[in-house]
Design a protein around this motif. Structure first.
Motif, PDB file in Angstrom:
ATOM      1  N   PRO A 130       2.762  -0.204  36.289  1.00 48.20           N
ATOM      2  CA  PRO A 130       2.912  -1.458  35.525  1.00 48.20           C
ATOM      3  C   PRO A 130       3.949  -2.376  36.153  1.00 48.20           C
ATOM      4  CG  PRO A 130       3.947   0.381  34.376  1.00 48.20           C
ATOM      5  CD  PRO A 130       3.171   0.978  35.513  1.00 48.20           C
ATOM      6  N   MET A 163       8.787  -5.513  23.001  1.00 51.98           N
ATOM      7  CA  MET A 163       7.667  -4.596  22.818  1.00 51.98           C
ATOM      8  C   MET A 163       6.723  -5.154  21.770  1.00 51.98           C
ATOM      9  SD  MET A 163       7.613  -0.616  21.489  1.00 51.98           S
ATOM     10  CE  MET A 163       7.447  -1.007  19.745  1.00 51.98           C
ATOM     11  N   THR A 213       4.648   1.799  17.001  1.00 54.66           N
ATOM     12  CA  THR A 213       4.305   2.325  18.324  1.00 54.66           C
ATOM     13  C   THR A 213       3.768   1.206  19.196  1.00 54.66           C
ATOM     14  OG1 THR A 213       3.781   4.495  17.390  1.00 54.66           O
ATOM     15  CG2 THR A 213       2.925   4.013  19.575  1.00 54.66           C
ATOM     16  N   GLY A 214       4.189   1.197  20.457  1.00 53.95           N
ATOM     17  CA  GLY A 214       3.715   0.196  21.392  1.00 53.95           C
ATOM     18  C   GLY A 214       4.244   0.458  22.788  1.00 53.95           C
ATOM     19  N   ARG A 215       3.855  -0.401  23.713  1.00 54.42           N
ATOM     20  CA  ARG A 215       4.300  -0.286  25.107  1.00 54.42           C
ATOM     21  C   ARG A 215       5.410  -1.289  25.362  1.00 54.42           C
ATOM     22  NH1 ARG A 215       2.621  -3.195  29.614  1.00 54.42           N
ATOM     23  NH2 ARG A 215       2.951  -2.186  31.638  1.00 54.42           N
ATOM     24  N   GLN A 249       7.266  -3.902  27.157  1.00 58.81           N
ATOM     25  CA  GLN A 249       6.857  -4.856  28.188  1.00 58.81           C
ATOM     26  C   GLN A 249       7.988  -5.173  29.162  1.00 58.81           C
ATOM     27  OE1 GLN A 249       3.776  -5.979  28.558  1.00 58.81           O
ATOM     28  NE2 GLN A 249       2.979  -4.966  26.737  1.00 58.81           N
ATOM     29  N   LYS A 286       8.396   9.828  22.010  1.00 56.96           N
ATOM     30  CA  LYS A 286       7.350   9.650  23.003  1.00 56.96           C
ATOM     31  C   LYS A 286       6.430  10.851  22.964  1.00 56.96           C
ATOM     32  CE  LYS A 286       6.635   8.604  27.912  1.00 56.96           C
ATOM     33  NZ  LYS A 286       7.311   8.368  29.217  1.00 56.96           N
ATOM     34  N   GLY A 321       7.445  -0.088  30.431  1.00 51.92           N
ATOM     35  CA  GLY A 321       6.316   0.726  30.862  1.00 51.92           C
ATOM     36  C   GLY A 321       6.080   1.935  29.994  1.00 51.92           C
ATOM     37  N   ASP A 322       7.097   2.370  29.239  1.00 53.76           N
ATOM     38  CA  ASP A 322       6.945   3.529  28.362  1.00 53.76           C
ATOM     39  C   ASP A 322       6.190   3.138  27.088  1.00 53.76           C
ATOM     40  OD1 ASP A 322       8.302   5.143  30.109  1.00 53.76           O
ATOM     41  OD2 ASP A 322      10.234   4.945  29.092  1.00 53.76           O
ATOM     42  N   VAL A 323       5.362   4.049  26.618  1.00 50.20           N
ATOM     43  CA  VAL A 323       4.703   3.912  25.309  1.00 50.20           C
ATOM     44  C   VAL A 323       5.489   4.779  24.331  1.00 50.20           C
ATOM     45  CG1 VAL A 323       2.598   4.224  23.986  1.00 50.20           C
ATOM     46  CG2 VAL A 323       2.470   3.472  26.363  1.00 50.20           C
TER      47      VAL A 323
END
Length: 306
Positions: free
Chosen positions: A15, A25, A41-43, A45, A76, A91-93
């Protein structure tokens, strides 16, 4: 799975994110935890976040900004379980507890210095609505435990938290009737069946199509309908959907269909005349693509019931 994962690592680029930018996020999912409440919950940005950081929520629909929120937990997923983290980077979800009480799906959780919300992408509006209320028939109270309008409203509010396409509004002039808007009959049917299995009694109205005005024109929702049918039934299907204001967009032959009607040509033998005739019959399957107004889809299932 190892070869597949290796291919993903070698072909899918990493990413494009910046750890130096302020944290931001976009919320993709809302869950409920019995200990910490709502979890978003999300990624991530951009930027990074740690437990104890101050954040704010930029709401997508209302445009309101809710500040002075604090990250209390970061999780996570790892396999089928979850691991707790002290920090996370772009980049982490991840799942965040703390700002989840104020955030919804498509909202932005960001650092205090961020002023622009992230774009969640196109979100299709609801197409149908139904009125949910307490069961007021003579047989009320005989097939469920939760029978009050208040219990129904609380359950619908929980459902709306986890679905961006479901809208729940209290009807004007009534405190125990709720206008529920969703994307089609299927989503409404799933909500009703889920509530029924949880022991709730409720009454629902017939579905109504949601129209909207744009540039002075009244617009109605359209649905794409894809069917695979035997050649002998093509005429019946076309006649039924065109009577519901449907437009036939595409007709293509299908070599092998699905289910019991699909027959692999390799399974038929030259010594079995019945097998070869069956194979030739199933080869006449057609794939039909229609564009049908949402009001024409109401009750379509009854066409296949017989």
């Amino acid at each position: 799975m190892s070869p597949l994962l290796d291919v993903i690592l070698s072909h899918v680029p990493a990413p494009r994110v910046s750890v130096q930018d302020p944290f931001a996020m976009c919320v993709a999912m809302i869950e409920r935890d019995p200990f910490v409440g709502r979890v978003a919950t999300g990624r991530i940005q951009s930027g990074q976040v740690k437990i104890g950081d101050k954040v704010k929520v930029l709401q997508y629909e209302s445009g309101q900004v809710i500040e002075q929120l604090k990250i209390t937990k970061i999780e996570k997923k790892a396999g089928l379980g979850k691991v707790q983290l002290q920090s996370a980077v772009a980049g982490d979800v991840v799942s965040l507890a703390g700002p989840g009480d104020a955030a919804g799906i498509a909202d932005t959780i960001a650092a205090p210095g961020v002023t622009q919300a992230l774009d969640p992408g196109p979100i299709d509006p609801p197409t149908l609505s139904m009125v949910f209320s307490a069961n007021d028939s003579p047989l009320s109270g005989k097939s469920g435990k939760a029978v009050t309008g208040r219990a129904i409203g609380q359950r619908l509010a929980q459902e709306a938290e986890s679905s961006v396409s479901l809208k729940v509004n209290v009807l004007q002039g009534s405190t125990e009737k709720y206008d529920v808007q969703a994307r089609g009959e299927m989503q409404l049917a799933v909500v009703i069946e889920g509530m029924r299995r949880e022991g709730m009694e409720l009454a629902v109205s017939p579905p109504q199509v949601l129209y909207r005005m744009e540039d002075g024109r009244k617009l109605e929702p359209l649905e794409e309908v894809v069917l695979e049918v035997d050649g002998s039934h093509v005429g019946t299907i076309i006649e039924a959907l065109t009577a519901r204001r449907g437009d036939l967009l595409e007709v293509t032959p299908v070599a092998h269909g699905f289910g019991a009607a699909a027959t692999d040509s390799s399974s038929s033998s030259a010594e079995d005349p019945a097998g070869s005739s069956s194979s030739s019959g199933t080869g006449d399957r057609q794939r039909l693509v229609f564009e049908v107004p949402a009001r024409g889809m109401i009750g379509l299932r009854s066409l296949f019931a017989g």
